[in-house]
Design an enzyme around this catalytic site. Structure first.
Site, PDB file in Angstrom:
ATOM      1  N   HIS A  33      -3.949   1.775   8.014  1.00 27.57           N
ATOM      2  CA  HIS A  33      -2.567   2.266   8.000  1.00 27.57           C
ATOM      3  C   HIS A  33      -2.408   3.404   6.977  1.00 27.57           C
ATOM      4  CE1 HIS A  33       1.957   1.365   7.960  1.00 27.57           C
ATOM      5  NE2 HIS A  33       1.788   2.143   6.904  1.00 27.57           N
ATOM      6  N   GLU A  34      -2.928   3.184   5.770  1.00 32.25           N
ATOM      7  CA  GLU A  34      -2.766   4.202   4.713  1.00 32.25           C
ATOM      8  C   GLU A  34      -3.615   5.437   5.006  1.00 32.25           C
ATOM      9  OE1 GLU A  34      -0.328   3.735   2.871  1.00 32.25           O
ATOM     10  OE2 GLU A  34      -0.101   1.581   3.106  1.00 32.25           O
ATOM     11  N   GLN A  53       3.178   9.874   1.287  1.00 26.80           N
ATOM     12  CA  GLN A  53       4.510   9.273   1.336  1.00 26.80           C
ATOM     13  C   GLN A  53       5.406   9.702   0.177  1.00 26.80           C
ATOM     14  OE1 GLN A  53       2.605   5.228   2.040  1.00 26.80           O
ATOM     15  NE2 GLN A  53       4.580   4.967   3.048  1.00 26.80           N
ATOM     16  N   CYS A  56       6.212  -0.409   6.969  1.00 29.25           N
ATOM     17  CA  CYS A  56       5.853   0.773   6.197  1.00 29.25           C
ATOM     18  C   CYS A  56       7.025   1.153   5.301  1.00 29.25           C
ATOM     19  CB  CYS A  56       5.543   1.916   7.165  1.00 29.25           C
ATOM     20  SG  CYS A  56       5.111   3.458   6.368  1.00 29.25           S
ATOM     21  N   LEU A  57       6.737   1.524   4.050  1.00 29.86           N
ATOM     22  CA  LEU A  57       7.819   1.930   3.144  1.00 29.86           C
ATOM     23  C   LEU A  57       8.522   3.193   3.656  1.00 29.86           C
ATOM     24  CD1 LEU A  57       6.190   1.337  -0.364  1.00 29.86           C
ATOM     25  CD2 LEU A  57       7.820  -0.130   0.845  1.00 29.86           C
ATOM     26  N   GLY A  66       0.837  -1.195   0.000  1.00 28.22           N
ATOM     27  CA  GLY A  66       0.000   0.000   0.000  1.00 28.22           C
ATOM     28  C   GLY A  66       0.871   1.243   0.000  1.00 28.22           C
ATOM     29  N   HIS A  96      -1.770   7.751   7.144  1.00 28.85           N
ATOM     30  CA  HIS A  96      -0.784   8.571   6.423  1.00 28.85           C
ATOM     31  C   HIS A  96      -1.410   9.882   5.953  1.00 28.85           C
ATOM     32  CE1 HIS A  96       2.872   6.232   6.179  1.00 28.85           C
ATOM     33  NE2 HIS A  96       2.254   5.174   5.708  1.00 28.85           N
TER      34      HIS A  96
HETATM   35 ZN    ZN Z   1       3.000   3.263   5.646  1.00 27.85          ZN
END
Ligand code: ZN
Length: 169
Positions: free
Chosen positions: A133-134, A51, A91-92, A46, A137
């Site tokens: 989670h997204e 991000q 997480c990226l 995701g 963000h």
């Molecule tokens: Zn993330």
């Protein structure tokens, strides 16, 4: 299409509140395509626009094993949620760090797709985790915010050290 640079914790830009998309047009569809390409290149499941330093309410996701079930959520809203479940998250923007986070077990979300059509889905399992989670963000929130200050500090130090080493290399 383009692979975009993913911001990493503790970059302040990850704390920006994303604005709703007023019109789902070709520029949004280009953003979505770039986000999918970036997510796949980084081997994520995701990615939120936040991000990649674009502060619009756009999320892309694919939690399927074969990476053949792409989902786009524009201006997502949670209509209902139930239960709680603890899952290990990564997480990226917090590379190579994983931690257990408690989330709702099931969520019902209404959003627009890449065509601007409204849809509603009820998700559980990894999909439910990923949606929450997204969506965090887009509010400038990261999964590390759920951890103890000590644990968060440890992750931050580790990432700062890695960044310094990478800059020297
Ligand atoms: Zn993330």
């Amino acid at each position: 299409m383009a692979i975009l640079n993913v911001l990493t914790f503790p970059d302040d830009r990850l704390r920006t509140q994303a604005k709703p998309v007023s019109q789902v047009d070709d520029s949004i569809r280009t953003l979505v395509a770039d986000m999918f390409e970036t997510m796949q290149a980084e081997k994520g499941v995701g990615l939120a626009a936040t991000q990649i330093n674009v502060h619009k309410q756009v999320i892309v996701m694919d939690v399927s094993d074969d990476q053949d079930t792409p989902l786009v959520f524009i201006n997502p809203k949670i209509d209902a949620q139930s239960g709680t479940k603890i899952n290990e998250e990564g997480c990226l923007s917090v590379p190579n760090n994983y931690a257990k986070v408690e989330r709702a077990e099931t969520v019902t979300v209404t959003a627009l797709d890449a065509q601007g059509e409204q849809f509603t889905i009820t998700a559980e399992g990894l999909l439910a985790v990923c949606i929450q989670h997204e969506m965090d963000h887009l509010q400038g929130k990261l999964f590390v915010d759920y951890l103890s200050p000590l644990k968060r500090q440890r992750i931050m130090k580790k990432l700062e050290k890695e960044a310094r080493l990478a800059a020297k290399a």
